[in-house]
Design a protein around this motif. Structure first.
Motif, short mmCIF file in Angstrom:
data_model
loop_
_atom_site.label_atom_id
_atom_site.label_comp_id
_atom_site.label_asym_id
_atom_site.label_seq_id
_atom_site.Cartn_x
_atom_site.Cartn_y
_atom_site.Cartn_z
N ASP A 1 18.35 -10.65 -23.71
CA ASP A 1 17.83 -10.44 -24.70
C ASP A 1 16.13 -10.43 -24.46
O ASP A 1 15.43 -9.68 -24.77
CB ASP A 1 17.96 -11.32 -26.08
N VAL A 2 15.76 -11.59 -23.67
CA VAL A 2 14.57 -11.54 -23.25
C VAL A 2 13.97 -10.46 -22.12
O VAL A 2 13.02 -10.02 -22.42
CB VAL A 2 14.21 -13.09 -22.75
N LEU A 3 15.03 -10.16 -21.45
CA LEU A 3 14.57 -9.29 -20.28
C LEU A 3 14.19 -7.97 -21.07
O LEU A 3 13.67 -7.11 -20.75
CB LEU A 3 15.78 -9.29 -19.29
N ALA A 4 15.49 -7.72 -22.20
CA ALA A 4 15.26 -6.15 -22.81
C ALA A 4 14.13 -6.32 -23.92
O ALA A 4 13.74 -5.22 -24.11
CB ALA A 4 16.62 -6.22 -23.63
N GLY A 5 13.17 -7.41 -23.95
CA GLY A 5 12.21 -7.15 -24.99
C GLY A 5 12.78 -7.63 -26.16
O GLY A 5 11.72 -7.28 -27.34
N ASP A 6 13.67 -7.83 -26.45
CA ASP A 6 14.31 -7.96 -27.89
C ASP A 6 14.07 -9.25 -28.57
O ASP A 6 13.90 -9.16 -29.67
CB ASP A 6 15.82 -7.80 -27.92
N VAL A 7 13.78 -10.44 -27.72
CA VAL A 7 13.50 -11.73 -28.06
C VAL A 7 12.45 -12.37 -27.37
O VAL A 7 12.47 -12.04 -25.98
CB VAL A 7 14.71 -12.77 -27.93
N PRO A 8 11.20 -12.47 -27.97
CA PRO A 8 10.09 -12.87 -27.25
C PRO A 8 10.35 -14.28 -26.71
O PRO A 8 10.88 -15.25 -27.44
CB PRO A 8 8.95 -12.92 -28.12
N PRO A 9 9.93 -14.54 -25.45
CA PRO A 9 10.04 -16.08 -24.83
C PRO A 9 8.95 -17.03 -25.66
O PRO A 9 7.99 -16.56 -26.32
CB PRO A 9 9.76 -15.84 -23.60
N ASP A 10 9.28 -18.42 -25.60
CA ASP A 10 8.33 -19.41 -26.26
C ASP A 10 6.92 -19.29 -25.47
O ASP A 10 5.91 -19.43 -25.98
CB ASP A 10 8.89 -20.72 -26.18
N ARG A 11 7.23 -19.19 -24.07
CA ARG A 11 6.03 -19.10 -23.26
C ARG A 11 6.25 -18.33 -21.86
O ARG A 11 7.36 -18.06 -21.98
CB ARG A 11 5.29 -20.57 -22.48
N GLY A 12 5.18 -17.60 -21.49
CA GLY A 12 5.28 -16.92 -20.45
C GLY A 12 5.16 -15.43 -20.76
O GLY A 12 5.05 -15.09 -21.98
N ASP A 13 5.17 -14.46 -19.69
CA ASP A 13 5.04 -13.02 -19.82
C ASP A 13 6.22 -12.41 -19.35
O ASP A 13 6.92 -12.58 -18.21
CB ASP A 13 3.80 -12.75 -19.07
N VAL A 14 6.65 -11.11 -19.99
CA VAL A 14 7.93 -10.36 -19.77
C VAL A 14 7.09 -9.04 -19.31
O VAL A 14 6.50 -8.65 -20.52
CB VAL A 14 8.91 -10.42 -20.88
N VAL A 15 7.14 -8.48 -18.34
CA VAL A 15 6.51 -7.26 -17.98
C VAL A 15 7.62 -6.37 -17.36
O VAL A 15 8.24 -6.49 -16.53
CB VAL A 15 5.34 -7.41 -17.06
N LEU A 16 7.67 -5.30 -18.47
CA LEU A 16 8.88 -4.18 -17.80
C LEU A 16 8.14 -2.96 -17.74
O LEU A 16 7.07 -2.31 -18.18
CB LEU A 16 9.67 -3.71 -19.40
N GLY A 17 8.14 -2.29 -16.08
CA GLY A 17 7.67 -1.36 -15.76
C GLY A 17 5.96 -1.39 -15.69
O GLY A 17 5.53 -0.17 -15.85
N GLY A 18 5.74 -2.44 -15.45
CA GLY A 18 4.11 -2.53 -15.48
C GLY A 18 3.75 -2.71 -16.83
O GLY A 18 2.32 -3.05 -16.68
N THR A 19 3.98 -2.89 -17.84
CA THR A 19 3.60 -2.98 -19.42
C THR A 19 4.36 -4.31 -19.92
O THR A 19 5.47 -4.46 -19.95
CB THR A 19 3.63 -1.83 -20.19
#
Length: 256
Positions: free
Chosen positions: A63-81
């Motif tokens: 869910d975090v990888l998919a951008g559906d659930v935001p992490p408590d901390r840190g950054d999730v970048v998909l395709g450069g965004t």
């Protein structure tokens, strides 16, 4: 669809790359983190298997990888965004997440298969059907114009329809959360080969050793830390991983 992908391309997000930096997530303020300060980089086109004991947080990571659930901390970048800067439509064009229990709606089979790419030509739909190994199922149901009753389908048949849908989609990042659990080993291998032949990145969350052996790299979650390496590297360095997969480096999957 093309306009949306073009907008993503202008922002550098029209590929399947993934970058996690210092990502942490817990189910509550007082709970222990499911994963803590996780760093992970996936190149466009890479195949990652995610394995670990039941309940360790593999689906949460999906869910975090998919951008559906935001992490408590840190950054999730998909395709450069950064994922939190992508609109729901842009996320839908960029990635597709298949959960353990596939969703199929009552209606025309072709509409089910085209759900993520409504204007797909019939030749492209049939190409995805053949790639995933769903031709026999489509023929048995009566072709693309046949009406589908989800209740009349087995869990494996629903997963097969969802897998064709994901293969046909424009998304460059495909996340399979136990999405082949109701398929036999031969059908699972056919699906893996189909997604390897498709442009983009594949993340397979699995309880089976076979997909881990065949992946480019493996992310092993054991509840205390996350380890990333090839199957052989983790067999040599991670006793928990070796125990989970049965210590096998070939032959039948001991957990199948």
């Amino acid at each position: 669809e093309k306009d949306s992908l073009r907008r993503l391309g202008e922002k550098g997000a029209a590929d399947g790359s993934v970058r996690l930096r210092g990502v942490s997530y817990s189910y509550g303020a007082a709970a222990e983190p499911v994963f803590d300060a996780l760093d992970l980089t996936l190149r466009d086109g890479e195949h990652l298997a995610v394995v670990g004991p039941s309940g360790v947080g593999k689906s949460t990571l999906a869910d975090v990888l998919a951008g559906d659930v935001p992490p408590d901390r840190g950054d999730v970048v998909l395709g450069g965004t950064p994922a939190d800067r992508l609109t729901p439509r842009e996320l839908a064009d960029l990635r597709v997440l298949l959960p353990q229990e596939a969703y199929v709606f009552a209606g025309e089979l072709g509409e089910n298969l085209r759900w993520l790419r409504p204007r797909a030509a019939e030749r492209d739909v049939l190409s995805a059907v053949r790639a995933v190994g769903a031709a026999t199922l489509v023929d048995r149901l009566g072709g693309l114009e046949a009406t589908v009753d989800p209740a009349a389908l087995s869990a494996g048949e629903r997963q097969t329809i969802a897998l064709v849908r994901a293969h046909l989609s424009p998304a460059r990042l495909v996340i399979l959360d136990e999405a082949t659990r109701h398929l036999d080993a031969q059908a699972e291998l056919r699906v893996e080969e189909a997604f390897r032949g498709r442009p983009g990145t594949v993340v397979s969350i699995t309880h089976r050793p076979g997909p881990a052996r065949r992946a480019d790299r493996v992310l092993f979650l054991d509840g205390d830390r996350a380890l990333v390496g090839t199957h052989r590297e983790l067999l040599a360095t991670a006793p928990g991983y070796r125990e989970l997969v049965g210590g096998h480096d070939g032959g039948p999957d001991p957990m199948d």
